[in-house]
Scaffold this active site. Sequence first.
Site, mmCIF file in Angstrom:
data_model
loop_
_atom_site.group_PDB
_atom_site.id
_atom_site.type_symbol
_atom_site.label_atom_id
_atom_site.label_comp_id
_atom_site.label_asym_id
_atom_site.label_seq_id
_atom_site.Cartn_x
_atom_site.Cartn_y
_atom_site.Cartn_z
ATOM 1 N N LYS A 21 0.878 -1.180 0.000
ATOM 2 C CA LYS A 21 0.000 0.000 0.000
ATOM 3 C C LYS A 21 0.908 1.221 0.000
ATOM 4 C CE LYS A 21 -3.496 2.358 2.859
ATOM 5 N NZ LYS A 21 -4.339 2.860 1.782
ATOM 6 N N THR A 24 -2.549 6.829 0.098
ATOM 7 C CA THR A 24 -3.760 6.920 0.906
ATOM 8 C C THR A 24 -4.603 8.028 0.311
ATOM 9 O OG1 THR A 24 -4.686 7.122 3.135
ATOM 10 C CG2 THR A 24 -2.745 8.470 2.657
ATOM 11 N N GLU A 74 -3.288 0.883 -3.637
ATOM 12 C CA GLU A 74 -3.998 0.635 -2.380
ATOM 13 C C GLU A 74 -4.056 -0.862 -2.054
ATOM 14 O OE1 GLU A 74 -5.342 2.446 -0.016
ATOM 15 O OE2 GLU A 74 -5.847 4.418 -0.805
#
Length: 106
Positions: A21, A24, A74
């Site tokens: 990841k 954000t 993500e």
Amino acid sequence: MQPNDITFFQRFQDDILAGRKTITIRDESEAHFKTGDILRVGRFEDDAYFCTIEVVGTSTVTLDTLTEKHAQQENMTLAALKEVIAEIYPNQSQFYVIDFKCLSSD
């Protein structure tokens, strides 16, 4: 103890630490982060520190302009990403993408 600069849901911790990841997506309340910022990261649920990240880029996006690339960053499908964003930020359409890399972990 130092306060955390940003928090993530605990379910994202392993993906962040493993480098799966790398972005954000946040609302306007967290649009102040900029490239080069070094941030202490905590878990949303208990605010416990778990790593330090560096912001490597920022951009804006809308729910309709999210792409497969965003979803890959993500570590989820595009459909899942749109669902998560809509769940966290109901009735919002403008978002801020924070690209980051994990520098260290606890």
